[in-house]
Design a protein around this motif. Structure first.
Motif: not given
Length: 130
Positions: A3-13, A15-24, A96-104
């Motif tokens: 559960t902690m592993i998937w919770l960390a994944f959701v939080v990081l995902a 944050l990463w999505t918000g950063l890419v959306a803001l940058t775009a 930017l969104w291709i980079g987002w997909g690769l990091v995801m």
């Protein structure tokens, strides 16, 4: 543990999505300002970027200024490569969104590997017998 592993994944995902959306959004605004002739100086234009309503409660102004400076540097560099702002607008956001997909995909692979390792290792033998 899983559960902690998937919770960390959701939080990081998130944050990463918000950063890419803001940058775009910042880069699209800068390119639109360049194309319409409103912004003669990119640094001035970046300083005048309005904070989106969905972000107003969450953004620290010092962090936003750093993001604006990075966006200005990116747009200036891309402006040297492709001198037309119209040409930039067509491929910066998809890039930017291709980079987002690769990091995801990388985040997902790490989460799946962690999930598998947590299941494989399991509890120590003494705890399983108790």
């Amino acid at each position: 543990m899983k559960t902690m592993i998937w919770l960390a994944f959701v939080v990081l995902a998130g944050l990463w999505t918000g950063l890419v959306a803001l940058t775009a959004q910042v880069i699209d605004w800068l390119l639109a300002a360049m194309a319409s002739g409103q912004a003669t100086d990119l640094a001035t234009a970046a300083g005048q970027w309005p904070v989106p309503a969905w972000l107003a409660l969450w953004v620290d102004t010092a962090w936003l200024q750093g993001l604006q400076a990075a966006a200005v540097g990116l747009v200036q560099w891309l402006g040297q490569v492709l001198p037309s702002a119209d040409g930039l607008m067509g491929w910066v956001t998809p890039l930017l969104w291709i980079g987002w997909g690769l990091v995801m995909l990388l985040l997902l692979a790490c989460a799946v590997a962690g999930h598998w390792l947590a299941g494989r290792l399991g509890a120590p033998a003494k705890l399983r017998q108790a």
